[in-house]
Design a protein around this motif. Structure first.
Motif, PDB file in Angstrom:
ATOM      1  N   ASN A 156      20.929 -38.262   2.967  1.00  0.00           N
ATOM      2  CA  ASN A 156      20.189 -37.926   1.748  1.00  0.00           C
ATOM      3  C   ASN A 156      20.577 -36.527   1.293  1.00  0.00           C
ATOM      4  O   ASN A 156      21.131 -35.733   2.047  1.00  0.00           O
ATOM      5  CB  ASN A 156      18.672 -38.080   1.931  1.00  0.00           C
ATOM      6  CG  ASN A 156      18.077 -37.060   2.864  1.00  0.00           C
ATOM      7  OD1 ASN A 156      18.455 -35.906   2.865  1.00  0.00           O
ATOM      8  ND2 ASN A 156      17.123 -37.501   3.675  1.00  0.00           N
ATOM      9  N   SER A 157      20.264 -36.211   0.066  1.00  0.00           N
ATOM     10  CA  SER A 157      20.726 -34.960  -0.540  1.00  0.00           C
ATOM     11  C   SER A 157      20.099 -33.738   0.115  1.00  0.00           C
ATOM     12  O   SER A 157      20.748 -32.695   0.243  1.00  0.00           O
ATOM     13  CB  SER A 157      20.440 -34.968  -2.031  1.00  0.00           C
ATOM     14  OG  SER A 157      19.047 -35.057  -2.254  1.00  0.00           O
ATOM     15  N   GLU A 158      18.852 -33.828   0.525  1.00  0.00           N
ATOM     16  CA  GLU A 158      18.188 -32.679   1.143  1.00  0.00           C
ATOM     17  C   GLU A 158      18.882 -32.279   2.449  1.00  0.00           C
ATOM     18  O   GLU A 158      19.104 -31.099   2.703  1.00  0.00           O
ATOM     19  CB  GLU A 158      16.707 -32.978   1.389  1.00  0.00           C
ATOM     20  CG  GLU A 158      15.906 -33.140   0.110  1.00  0.00           C
ATOM     21  CD  GLU A 158      15.977 -31.929  -0.782  1.00  0.00           C
ATOM     22  OE1 GLU A 158      15.902 -30.781  -0.274  1.00  0.00           O
ATOM     23  OE2 GLU A 158      16.124 -32.117  -2.008  1.00  0.00           O
ATOM     24  N   GLU A 159      19.226 -33.236   3.272  1.00  0.00           N
ATOM     25  CA  GLU A 159      19.922 -32.933   4.528  1.00  0.00           C
ATOM     26  C   GLU A 159      21.273 -32.295   4.259  1.00  0.00           C
ATOM     27  O   GLU A 159      21.666 -31.339   4.935  1.00  0.00           O
ATOM     28  CB  GLU A 159      20.111 -34.207   5.351  1.00  0.00           C
ATOM     29  CG  GLU A 159      18.843 -34.761   5.946  1.00  0.00           C
ATOM     30  CD  GLU A 159      19.088 -36.058   6.697  1.00  0.00           C
ATOM     31  OE1 GLU A 159      20.255 -36.352   7.040  1.00  0.00           O
ATOM     32  OE2 GLU A 159      18.115 -36.778   6.931  1.00  0.00           O
ATOM     33  N   LEU A 160      21.995 -32.818   3.287  1.00  0.00           N
ATOM     34  CA  LEU A 160      23.309 -32.255   2.959  1.00  0.00           C
ATOM     35  C   LEU A 160      23.181 -30.823   2.466  1.00  0.00           C
ATOM     36  O   LEU A 160      23.978 -29.957   2.829  1.00  0.00           O
ATOM     37  CB  LEU A 160      24.011 -33.117   1.916  1.00  0.00           C
ATOM     38  CG  LEU A 160      24.465 -34.496   2.369  1.00  0.00           C
ATOM     39  CD1 LEU A 160      25.058 -35.259   1.191  1.00  0.00           C
ATOM     40  CD2 LEU A 160      25.478 -34.387   3.489  1.00  0.00           C
ATOM     41  N   ARG A 161      22.193 -30.552   1.637  1.00  0.00           N
ATOM     42  CA  ARG A 161      21.986 -29.185   1.145  1.00  0.00           C
ATOM     43  C   ARG A 161      21.629 -28.238   2.288  1.00  0.00           C
ATOM     44  O   ARG A 161      22.126 -27.113   2.355  1.00  0.00           O
ATOM     45  CB  ARG A 161      20.905 -29.171   0.073  1.00  0.00           C
ATOM     46  CG  ARG A 161      21.357 -29.731  -1.239  1.00  0.00           C
ATOM     47  CD  ARG A 161      20.326 -29.483  -2.341  1.00  0.00           C
ATOM     48  NE  ARG A 161      20.738 -30.154  -3.540  1.00  0.00           N
ATOM     49  CZ  ARG A 161      20.294 -31.332  -3.955  1.00  0.00           C
ATOM     50  NH1 ARG A 161      19.388 -31.985  -3.254  1.00  0.00           N
ATOM     51  NH2 ARG A 161      20.730 -31.876  -5.069  1.00  0.00           N
TER      52      ARG A 161
ATOM     53  N   GLN B 109      22.391 -28.523   5.457  1.00  0.00           N
ATOM     54  CA  GLN B 109      23.584 -28.309   6.273  1.00  0.00           C
ATOM     55  C   GLN B 109      24.574 -27.379   5.577  1.00  0.00           C
ATOM     56  O   GLN B 109      25.192 -26.523   6.200  1.00  0.00           O
ATOM     57  CB  GLN B 109      24.251 -29.633   6.597  1.00  0.00           C
ATOM     58  CG  GLN B 109      23.456 -30.489   7.543  1.00  0.00           C
ATOM     59  CD  GLN B 109      24.078 -31.869   7.722  1.00  0.00           C
ATOM     60  OE1 GLN B 109      25.168 -32.136   7.224  1.00  0.00           O
ATOM     61  NE2 GLN B 109      23.374 -32.751   8.422  1.00  0.00           N
ATOM     62  N   ALA B 110      24.708 -27.529   4.274  1.00  0.00           N
ATOM     63  CA  ALA B 110      25.665 -26.700   3.530  1.00  0.00           C
ATOM     64  C   ALA B 110      25.220 -25.228   3.485  1.00  0.00           C
ATOM     65  O   ALA B 110      26.040 -24.332   3.614  1.00  0.00           O
ATOM     66  CB  ALA B 110      25.821 -27.233   2.124  1.00  0.00           C
ATOM     67  N   TRP B 111      23.924 -24.976   3.325  1.00  0.00           N
ATOM     68  CA  TRP B 111      23.443 -23.613   3.208  1.00  0.00           C
ATOM     69  C   TRP B 111      23.315 -22.904   4.552  1.00  0.00           C
ATOM     70  O   TRP B 111      23.270 -21.687   4.611  1.00  0.00           O
ATOM     71  CB  TRP B 111      22.102 -23.588   2.475  1.00  0.00           C
ATOM     72  CG  TRP B 111      22.260 -23.793   1.012  1.00  0.00           C
ATOM     73  CD1 TRP B 111      21.990 -24.910   0.304  1.00  0.00           C
ATOM     74  CD2 TRP B 111      22.778 -22.845   0.082  1.00  0.00           C
ATOM     75  NE1 TRP B 111      22.297 -24.737  -1.020  1.00  0.00           N
ATOM     76  CE2 TRP B 111      22.771 -23.472  -1.187  1.00  0.00           C
ATOM     77  CE3 TRP B 111      23.221 -21.527   0.176  1.00  0.00           C
ATOM     78  CZ2 TRP B 111      23.217 -22.823  -2.329  1.00  0.00           C
ATOM     79  CZ3 TRP B 111      23.653 -20.888  -0.978  1.00  0.00           C
ATOM     80  CH2 TRP B 111      23.648 -21.529  -2.205  1.00  0.00           C
ATOM     81  N   LYS B 112      23.271 -23.644   5.637  1.00  0.00           N
ATOM     82  CA  LYS B 112      23.134 -23.035   6.969  1.00  0.00           C
ATOM     83  C   LYS B 112      24.454 -22.564   7.541  1.00  0.00           C
ATOM     84  O   LYS B 112      24.488 -21.971   8.601  1.00  0.00           O
ATOM     85  CB  LYS B 112      22.454 -24.001   7.930  1.00  0.00           C
ATOM     86  CG  LYS B 112      21.002 -24.209   7.626  1.00  0.00           C
ATOM     87  CD  LYS B 112      20.375 -25.180   8.604  1.00  0.00           C
ATOM     88  CE  LYS B 112      18.933 -25.445   8.240  1.00  0.00           C
ATOM     89  NZ  LYS B 112      18.332 -26.430   9.143  1.00  0.00           N
ATOM     90  N   ARG B 113      25.543 -22.823   6.867  1.00  0.00           N
ATOM     91  CA  ARG B 113      26.862 -22.407   7.391  1.00  0.00           C
ATOM     92  C   ARG B 113      26.997 -20.922   7.474  1.00  0.00           C
ATOM     93  O   ARG B 113      26.589 -20.120   6.807  1.00  0.00           O
ATOM     94  CB  ARG B 113      27.978 -22.973   6.517  1.00  0.00           C
ATOM     95  CG  ARG B 113      28.135 -24.437   6.696  1.00  0.00           C
ATOM     96  CD  ARG B 113      29.307 -24.910   5.918  1.00  0.00           C
ATOM     97  NE  ARG B 113      29.441 -26.346   6.105  1.00  0.00           N
ATOM     98  CZ  ARG B 113      30.463 -27.035   5.713  1.00  0.00           C
ATOM     99  NH1 ARG B 113      31.465 -26.460   5.108  1.00  0.00           N
ATOM    100  NH2 ARG B 113      30.522 -28.315   5.910  1.00  0.00           N
TER     101      ARG B 113
END
Length: 69
Positions: free
Chosen positions: A58-63, A65-69
């Protein structure tokens, strides 16, 4: 062919004046009007839906993961 796109609603008398001006210069011009397209409510991940159909994504999980890099 060259196209001129007028994006705002313009008074008919101004359009007629523009067409008359173009014709006075021997430019073949015609008027085509279209209805303004309203943005459609696209479904989330609609373009990649088939690619990810076998995964629980889902989009929330992807966001997150992307911002935690």
């Amino acid at each position: 062919m060259t196209a001129i796109i007028l994006k705002n609603n313009i008074e008919q008398r101004k359009i007629d004046a523009l067409l008359d001006f173009l014709k006075s210069w021997d430019i073949d011009a015609e008027l085509k009007t279209t209805d303004k397209l309203e943005p459609s409510d696209a479904a989330e991940f609609s373009l990649s839906q088939g690619i990810w159909s076998d995964y629980d994504v889902n989009s929330e999980e992807l966001r997150d993961q992307a911002w935690k890099r």
